[in-house]
Design a protein around this motif. Structure first.
Motif, PDB file in Angstrom:
ATOM      1  N   LYS A 207       0.839  -1.200   0.000  1.00  0.00           N
ATOM      2  CA  LYS A 207       0.000   0.000   0.000  1.00  0.00           C
ATOM      3  C   LYS A 207       0.872   1.247   0.000  1.00  0.00           C
ATOM      4  O   LYS A 207       1.907   1.300   0.639  1.00  0.00           O
ATOM      5  CB  LYS A 207      -0.908   0.000   1.230  1.00  0.00           C
ATOM      6  N   ARG A 208       0.431   2.277  -0.706  1.00  0.00           N
ATOM      7  CA  ARG A 208       1.196   3.517  -0.728  1.00  0.00           C
ATOM      8  C   ARG A 208       0.658   4.533   0.273  1.00  0.00           C
ATOM      9  O   ARG A 208       1.339   5.472   0.628  1.00  0.00           O
ATOM     10  CB  ARG A 208       1.273   4.118  -2.131  1.00  0.00           C
ATOM     11  N   ILE A 209      -0.565   4.338   0.752  1.00  0.00           N
ATOM     12  CA  ILE A 209      -1.149   5.199   1.784  1.00  0.00           C
ATOM     13  C   ILE A 209      -1.462   4.321   2.992  1.00  0.00           C
ATOM     14  O   ILE A 209      -2.185   3.336   2.880  1.00  0.00           O
ATOM     15  CB  ILE A 209      -2.419   5.914   1.280  1.00  0.00           C
ATOM     16  N   LEU A 210      -0.907   4.696   4.142  1.00  0.00           N
ATOM     17  CA  LEU A 210      -1.000   3.845   5.324  1.00  0.00           C
ATOM     18  C   LEU A 210      -0.824   4.684   6.580  1.00  0.00           C
ATOM     19  O   LEU A 210      -0.106   5.682   6.565  1.00  0.00           O
ATOM     20  CB  LEU A 210       0.125   2.805   5.230  1.00  0.00           C
TER      21      LEU A 210
ATOM     22  N   THR B  80       4.810   6.444  18.211  1.00  0.00           N
ATOM     23  CA  THR B  80       4.771   7.561  17.266  1.00  0.00           C
ATOM     24  C   THR B  80       3.774   7.244  16.160  1.00  0.00           C
ATOM     25  O   THR B  80       3.849   6.191  15.528  1.00  0.00           O
ATOM     26  CB  THR B  80       6.162   7.819  16.650  1.00  0.00           C
ATOM     27  N   ASP B  81       2.824   8.153  15.946  1.00  0.00           N
ATOM     28  CA  ASP B  81       1.825   7.996  14.898  1.00  0.00           C
ATOM     29  C   ASP B  81       2.458   8.384  13.559  1.00  0.00           C
ATOM     30  O   ASP B  81       3.021   9.469  13.429  1.00  0.00           O
ATOM     31  CB  ASP B  81       0.626   8.891  15.210  1.00  0.00           C
ATOM     32  N   VAL B  82       2.387   7.487  12.570  1.00  0.00           N
ATOM     33  CA  VAL B  82       3.033   7.696  11.281  1.00  0.00           C
ATOM     34  C   VAL B  82       1.983   7.630  10.179  1.00  0.00           C
ATOM     35  O   VAL B  82       1.254   6.648  10.070  1.00  0.00           O
ATOM     36  CB  VAL B  82       4.122   6.623  11.032  1.00  0.00           C
ATOM     37  N   GLY B  83       1.923   8.671   9.363  1.00  0.00           N
ATOM     38  CA  GLY B  83       1.083   8.682   8.177  1.00  0.00           C
ATOM     39  C   GLY B  83       1.967   8.582   6.950  1.00  0.00           C
ATOM     40  O   GLY B  83       2.862   9.402   6.757  1.00  0.00           O
ATOM     41  N   ILE B  84       1.741   7.560   6.142  1.00  0.00           N
ATOM     42  CA  ILE B  84       2.577   7.322   4.964  1.00  0.00           C
ATOM     43  C   ILE B  84       1.760   7.592   3.713  1.00  0.00           C
ATOM     44  O   ILE B  84       0.639   7.101   3.573  1.00  0.00           O
ATOM     45  CB  ILE B  84       3.114   5.876   4.954  1.00  0.00           C
ATOM     46  N   ASN B  85       2.316   8.401   2.809  1.00  0.00           N
ATOM     47  CA  ASN B  85       1.679   8.708   1.522  1.00  0.00           C
ATOM     48  C   ASN B  85       2.792   8.798   0.479  1.00  0.00           C
ATOM     49  O   ASN B  85       3.386   9.839   0.283  1.00  0.00           O
ATOM     50  CB  ASN B  85       0.884  10.009   1.608  1.00  0.00           C
ATOM     51  N   LEU B  86       3.045   7.657  -0.179  1.00  0.00           N
ATOM     52  CA  LEU B  86       4.152   7.559  -1.130  1.00  0.00           C
ATOM     53  C   LEU B  86       3.672   7.742  -2.562  1.00  0.00           C
ATOM     54  O   LEU B  86       2.492   7.534  -2.866  1.00  0.00           O
ATOM     55  CB  LEU B  86       4.832   6.192  -1.005  1.00  0.00           C
ATOM     56  N   ASP B  87       4.585   8.095  -3.456  1.00  0.00           N
ATOM     57  CA  ASP B  87       4.276   8.166  -4.884  1.00  0.00           C
ATOM     58  C   ASP B  87       3.825   6.790  -5.364  1.00  0.00           C
ATOM     59  O   ASP B  87       4.204   5.759  -4.794  1.00  0.00           O
ATOM     60  CB  ASP B  87       5.505   8.596  -5.693  1.00  0.00           C
TER      61      ASP B  87
ATOM     62  N   ILE C 218      14.338   2.907   5.754  1.00  0.00           N
ATOM     63  CA  ILE C 218      14.413   3.928   6.799  1.00  0.00           C
ATOM     64  C   ILE C 218      13.567   5.105   6.343  1.00  0.00           C
ATOM     65  O   ILE C 218      13.723   5.608   5.229  1.00  0.00           O
ATOM     66  CB  ILE C 218      15.863   4.369   7.050  1.00  0.00           C
ATOM     67  N   ILE C 219      12.642   5.514   7.210  1.00  0.00           N
ATOM     68  CA  ILE C 219      11.759   6.646   6.920  1.00  0.00           C
ATOM     69  C   ILE C 219      11.820   7.599   8.100  1.00  0.00           C
ATOM     70  O   ILE C 219      12.350   7.266   9.149  1.00  0.00           O
ATOM     71  CB  ILE C 219      10.301   6.179   6.655  1.00  0.00           C
ATOM     72  N   GLY C 220      11.287   8.794   7.928  1.00  0.00           N
ATOM     73  CA  GLY C 220      11.240   9.738   9.041  1.00  0.00           C
ATOM     74  C   GLY C 220      11.549  11.147   8.611  1.00  0.00           C
ATOM     75  O   GLY C 220      11.400  11.516   7.444  1.00  0.00           O
ATOM     76  N   ASN C 221      11.975  11.946   9.594  1.00  0.00           N
ATOM     77  CA  ASN C 221      12.332  13.348   9.352  1.00  0.00           C
ATOM     78  C   ASN C 221      13.557  13.694  10.199  1.00  0.00           C
ATOM     79  O   ASN C 221      14.239  12.798  10.678  1.00  0.00           O
ATOM     80  CB  ASN C 221      11.135  14.264   9.650  1.00  0.00           C
ATOM     81  N   GLU C 222      13.802  14.990  10.418  1.00  0.00           N
ATOM     82  CA  GLU C 222      14.980  15.407  11.168  1.00  0.00           C
ATOM     83  C   GLU C 222      14.936  14.940  12.628  1.00  0.00           C
ATOM     84  O   GLU C 222      15.963  14.646  13.223  1.00  0.00           O
ATOM     85  CB  GLU C 222      15.135  16.943  11.139  1.00  0.00           C
ATOM     86  N   GLU C 223      13.737  14.871  13.210  1.00  0.00           N
ATOM     87  CA  GLU C 223      13.607  14.517  14.630  1.00  0.00           C
ATOM     88  C   GLU C 223      13.542  13.013  14.881  1.00  0.00           C
ATOM     89  O   GLU C 223      14.067  12.517  15.879  1.00  0.00           O
ATOM     90  CB  GLU C 223      12.348  15.150  15.244  1.00  0.00           C
ATOM     91  N   VAL C 224      12.858  12.295  14.005  1.00  0.00           N
ATOM     92  CA  VAL C 224      12.601  10.873  14.241  1.00  0.00           C
ATOM     93  C   VAL C 224      12.985  10.062  13.009  1.00  0.00           C
ATOM     94  O   VAL C 224      12.577  10.388  11.897  1.00  0.00           O
ATOM     95  CB  VAL C 224      11.102  10.634  14.562  1.00  0.00           C
TER      96      VAL C 224
END
Length: 157
Positions: free
Chosen positions: A34-37, A45-52, A62-68
């Motif tokens: 799935k690309r949206i999850l 940590t609540d994670v919203g995924i929306n990939l191309d 590995i996914i995330g941002n500067e903090e996590v």
């Protein structure tokens, strides 16, 4: 909530000692498609995924941002492993035909063919399907991370 739009890397492709401090996001193989999850990590940590549309998560991403930073861990699942007792081309072809008719994705690992199942009772079904070649193969149920062979884009029914 952390919104994810891209994959930063993969733990298996990068040699990084910082990977031990990552949060973990356990996802089934079906959900990886799935690309949206929306999921929660092991630390909540609540994670919203929306990939191309052409991007799919994989085990070790590995996914995330500067903090996590979060590592994607595929959940193990039940598979049937099939091993030929001796190298026999005819048996291998029949085996591939029978599994293919069931529209199962396969993996090839250590001279075995693996395919996912939902219930242990499916072993009996495949024992009946393989009745003509059952004496030439070994069947076993295992629990592992199933990584389908990439040459065939098969959708399970």
């Amino acid at each position: 909530m952390i919104n994810i739009n891209s994959i930063l890397g993969n733990i298996f492709k990068e040699n990084n000692s910082e990977n031990n401090n990552l949060e973990k996001l356990k996802i089934s193989r079906v959900d990886l498609e799935k690309r949206i999850l929306r999921k929660k990590t092991n630390l909540g940590t609540d994670v919203g995924i929306n990939l191309d549309s052409n991007t799919k998560l994989k085990h070790g991403d590995i996914i995330g941002n500067e903090e996590v930073k979060i590592i994607v861990e595929q959940i193990t699942e039940k598979v049937i492993s099939v091993k030929l007792k001796q190298n026999n081309e005819k048996i291998g072809i029949l085996l591939g035909h029978i599994i293919g008719n069931r529209h199962r994705p396969i993996a090839i690992k250590d001279k075995m063919i693996l395919f996912p199942i939902q219930e242990d009772s499916e072993l009996e079904i495949f024992q009946r399907l393989f009745k003509e070649i059952i004496d030439s193969i070994e069947l076993e149920i295992q629990e592992e991370i199933f990584l389908p062979h990439t040459s065939a884009d098969v959708h399970e029914h």
